[in-house]
Each structure stands twice: as structure tokens, then as C-alpha cells.
Design a protein around this motif. Structure first.
Motif, PDB file in Angstrom:
ATOM      1  N   PHE A  73      -1.112   0.804   8.107  1.00 46.14           N
ATOM      2  CA  PHE A  73      -0.996   1.550   9.356  1.00 46.14           C
ATOM      3  C   PHE A  73      -1.027   3.061   9.135  1.00 46.14           C
ATOM      4  O   PHE A  73      -0.991   3.828  10.085  1.00 46.14           O
ATOM      5  CB  PHE A  73       0.304   1.187  10.083  1.00 46.14           C
ATOM      6  CG  PHE A  73       0.273  -0.165  10.752  1.00 46.14           C
ATOM      7  CD1 PHE A  73      -0.892  -0.901  10.799  1.00 46.14           C
ATOM      8  CD2 PHE A  73       1.417  -0.688  11.336  1.00 46.14           C
ATOM      9  CE1 PHE A  73      -0.931  -2.144  11.415  1.00 46.14           C
ATOM     10  CE2 PHE A  73       1.396  -1.926  11.967  1.00 46.14           C
ATOM     11  CZ  PHE A  73       0.212  -2.658  12.003  1.00 46.14           C
ATOM     12  N   SER A  74      -1.070   3.478   7.892  1.00 47.22           N
ATOM     13  CA  SER A  74      -1.046   4.908   7.587  1.00 47.22           C
ATOM     14  C   SER A  74      -2.237   5.616   8.211  1.00 47.22           C
ATOM     15  O   SER A  74      -3.359   5.093   8.239  1.00 47.22           O
ATOM     16  CB  SER A  74      -1.060   5.120   6.069  1.00 47.22           C
ATOM     17  OG  SER A  74      -1.171   6.484   5.754  1.00 47.22           O
ATOM     18  N   GLU A  75      -2.017   6.843   8.699  1.00 44.58           N
ATOM     19  CA  GLU A  75      -3.102   7.647   9.255  1.00 44.58           C
ATOM     20  C   GLU A  75      -3.867   8.395   8.169  1.00 44.58           C
ATOM     21  O   GLU A  75      -4.889   9.016   8.448  1.00 44.58           O
ATOM     22  CB  GLU A  75      -2.554   8.650  10.272  1.00 44.58           C
ATOM     23  CG  GLU A  75      -1.953   7.996  11.499  1.00 44.58           C
ATOM     24  CD  GLU A  75      -1.585   8.999  12.577  1.00 44.58           C
ATOM     25  OE1 GLU A  75      -2.342   9.968  12.766  1.00 44.58           O
ATOM     26  OE2 GLU A  75      -0.538   8.798  13.214  1.00 44.58           O
ATOM     27  N   GLU A  76      -3.360   8.356   6.961  1.00 41.47           N
ATOM     28  CA  GLU A  76      -3.970   9.075   5.862  1.00 41.47           C
ATOM     29  C   GLU A  76      -4.515   8.078   4.838  1.00 41.47           C
ATOM     30  O   GLU A  76      -3.817   7.130   4.472  1.00 41.47           O
ATOM     31  CB  GLU A  76      -2.945   9.996   5.169  1.00 41.47           C
ATOM     32  CG  GLU A  76      -2.281  11.006   6.086  1.00 41.47           C
ATOM     33  CD  GLU A  76      -1.131  10.404   6.894  1.00 41.47           C
ATOM     34  OE1 GLU A  76      -0.784  10.967   7.939  1.00 41.47           O
ATOM     35  OE2 GLU A  76      -0.592   9.344   6.484  1.00 41.47           O
ATOM     36  N   ILE A  77      -5.744   8.293   4.391  1.00 46.01           N
ATOM     37  CA  ILE A  77      -6.270   7.411   3.345  1.00 46.01           C
ATOM     38  C   ILE A  77      -5.538   7.705   2.034  1.00 46.01           C
ATOM     39  O   ILE A  77      -4.848   8.720   1.908  1.00 46.01           O
ATOM     40  CB  ILE A  77      -7.789   7.587   3.171  1.00 46.01           C
ATOM     41  CG1 ILE A  77      -8.107   8.970   2.586  1.00 46.01           C
ATOM     42  CG2 ILE A  77      -8.517   7.384   4.484  1.00 46.01           C
ATOM     43  CD1 ILE A  77      -9.523   9.066   2.072  1.00 46.01           C
ATOM     44  N   LEU A  78      -5.674   6.811   1.069  1.00 41.97           N
ATOM     45  CA  LEU A  78      -5.026   6.945  -0.244  1.00 41.97           C
ATOM     46  C   LEU A  78      -3.505   6.988  -0.104  1.00 41.97           C
ATOM     47  O   LEU A  78      -2.813   7.646  -0.874  1.00 41.97           O
ATOM     48  CB  LEU A  78      -5.517   8.211  -0.969  1.00 41.97           C
ATOM     49  CG  LEU A  78      -7.041   8.346  -1.107  1.00 41.97           C
ATOM     50  CD1 LEU A  78      -7.420   9.700  -1.680  1.00 41.97           C
ATOM     51  CD2 LEU A  78      -7.600   7.221  -1.967  1.00 41.97           C
TER      52      LEU A  78
END
Length: 314
Positions: A212-217
């Protein structure tokens, strides 16, 4: 089903009370209650939940009201054309991850609204909330991204929530930093370059899944981590702490993002940003206008819009 029943229902939903709605409609409460029971019987669903605390919509009722309001909007347009009656208050809601282009298009959309009254909502929210907002019809449109890491999990959830995803554009990952950050001297940055800087990311509530993170990695181990809930805070921390986050690379100077710089991140990954809707929902004219404005703003940042006929599931 009669138009009058839909008007009765809308008043009940607005007031949250049969008693108050009956007063406003100059009806007896039993007459109003019978009209709604007839509507529920004809439609074959329970639209309202009645309790000592008031009246609320059921899940079926929320879906029904989406369509009912579209019918009432059309009725009021006819009345406005031929009876000179006041036009209904326009309503539109978007739930999105934290992107400048979403806000920019929303601002431009509102500027085009000629109505004296309207009810617009922009929810910059957690990823899971986007799905629940759309499934419960709180919002017409949702905006988020897919990549190789989260695609399989999120597409499975789209099916569970009965949602349809349409891609808008692909973006290479960029690092957002304050204009005074030493990293701005580089044309590209590596993950090693970022090691000593605070990593800023958006919190995702109780369900803080990496998917669900909005940031990759998002699964990488970092020495310094700071979670925030809104774009204003994340920008302030970029400037004040030389922090960084990872996003699409779109920054809007028109929305006071002039203190932030986007630098390409040297990784083998990409983001497909797109929009969601409930599969049973026909978009309203104002939602379609918003999507067109969204596309124009994206193209204005130098990105190509993905052909909607393209198979994006692979």
C-alpha cells in the motif's frame, strides 16, 4: 418508481431523519415512510437503516443514491431550462494518493463550475481508503499507481472491491528534495547517494502493508525514517531536514512547490499512474471533465497519455 420518491429519499438522506424530512416536505411521517417502503419494495433492496439515532444508507442504498442523484440532476436541468428553477448543487469527489497533478486539475475543474452552489471533495488519503471510498461510493474517482512490486496484490483487491483501473501515464522514479539539498548538484542520484538523508514517506494507517506504500522501493532498509500524513508536512521536512521522498517527478510550481526539486533516481523500475472507478458506476459529466483536465495537465508536464485500449494488466 417516481421522481417524487427520489426527491423524498434525498431529503431524508440530507436530514438523517424521517421526522425532519417530513417537516421540510410538508408531509406526515407515515406518508413519507410508506413512500420509501414502496420504493424499496419496487427496487427489491433495503435503502435505509432506521434506528433511534437516525437514518443512514445501507451499502445498497449508497449505490442507489449515486444513480438517483444523476436522475435528479437531469430533472433539475430540465426544470432549469423550462421552468427557470434553481439548478441543483453540483457534487463530485476524488480520493487519491498525494500527487500535485491531482490537485492542480481539481483546482482547474472548480474554476470552470458556473453554479452558485457546489459540493466538491478531494481526499488525499491512504491507499486502502481509496479502495473503500470507491467501493462505498463516497468518491467517483480514485488515483494511485501500480508497479511490478504492488501490481498483483492491488489488482486482486480491485477485483474484490469491484473496481476498474485505467492507466494514465508511466513515470520513472524521481527523488524529491528541497532546493538547498546538496543532492541538487547531481543530474541523477543513486540509492547510495541517499543513505545519509532522512527518508520521508506517507503513513498508511493500521494496514501499513508495503504493497500500500505510495513510494516505490518501500521495503529497503533505511537508517532514518519519518512518516507523515500530508503533502505540506512532507515538503516542509524536505526543506527543513534535507529529507527526501520518491515519487513520479511531477512538481507544480503553481501550487507552491517551487522550493522542491525532482531528480531522476537511478533504478530499474517505473510507475504506472492511473484512475479507478466502481465497475457498476457510470461516471458523471463532471467526473469525465475532471479526467480530461487531468490528462491535459499530465501532458503539460511532458508525459504521454496511455491509450485506454492498451492491455495494462501485463
Amino acid at each position: 418508481m417516481r421522481i417524487q420518491q427520489l426527491e423524498y429519499l434525498e431529503t431524508i438522506v440530507k436530514t438523517g431523519s424521517f421526522n425532519e424530512a417530513a417537516k421540510q416536505l410538508y408531509l406526515t411521517q407515515p406518508s413519507l415512510s410508506n413512500a420509501i417502503k414502496e420504493l424499496e419494495s419496487e427496487m427489491g433492496i433495503q435503502i435505509l437503516l432506521r434506528s433511534k439515532l437516525g437514518v443512514t444508507l445501507t451499502d445498497d442504498g449508497r449505490e442507489f443514491m449515486i444513480y438517483a442523484r444523476q436522475v435528479l440532476d437531469q430533472v433539475q436541468l430540465l426544470k432549469g431550462r423550462y421552468e427557470k428553477s434553481p439548478i441543483r448543487k453540483q457534487a463530485f469527489s476524488v480520493s487519491a494518493q498525494h500527487y500535485a497533478f491531482v490537485v492542480h486539475a481539481f483546482v482547474e475543474l472548480i474554476k470552470t463550475v458556473s453554479a452558485d452552489e457546489y459540493q466538491f471533495t478531494l481526499r488525499e488519503t491512504e491507499t486502502e481508503n481509496i479502495l473503500t471510498d470507491l467501493s462505498s461510493f463516497k468518491s467517483e474517482i480514485g488515483i494511485l499507481y501500480l508497479n511490478n512490486f504492488n501490481r498483483r496484490v492491488l489488482e486482486k483487491l480491485f477485483k474484490e472491491y469491484d473496481l476498474e483501473f485505467t492507466p494514465l501515464f508511466k513515470a520513472s522514479p524521481h527523488v524529491f528534495v528541497g532546493r538547498q539539498n546538496p543532492l541538487t548538484k547531481k543530474n541523477r542520484v543513486t540509492l547510495a547517494d541517499l543513505a545519509d538523508y532522512p527518508y520521508l514517506s506517507y503513513e498508511q494507517g493500521d494496514n501499513n502493508s508495503f504493497y500500500f506504500s505510495e513510494e516505490i522501493l518501500s521495503t529497503l532498509d533505511r537508517k532514518k525514517n519519518i512518516k507523515v500524513s500530508d503533502r505540506a508536512t512532507i515538503f516542509n521536512l524536505m526543506v527543513g531536514l534535507n529529507g527526501y521522498t520518491i515519487s513520479s517527478g511531477i512538481i507544480s510550481n503553481k501550487l507552491n512547490d517551487d522550493k522542491i526539486v525532482a531528480i531522476p533516481l537511478d533504478v530499474d523500475d517505473s510507475m504506472t499512474l492511473g484512475w479507478l472507478k466502481h465497475s457498476q458506476l457510470e461516471l458523471s459529466p463532471i467526473a469525465k471533465n475532471y479526467l480530461e483536465m487531468l490528462k491535459e495537465h499530465i501532458k503539460g508536464y511532458g508525459f504521454d497519455i496511455i491509450d485506454e485500449k492498451t492491455d495494462h494488466t501485463n
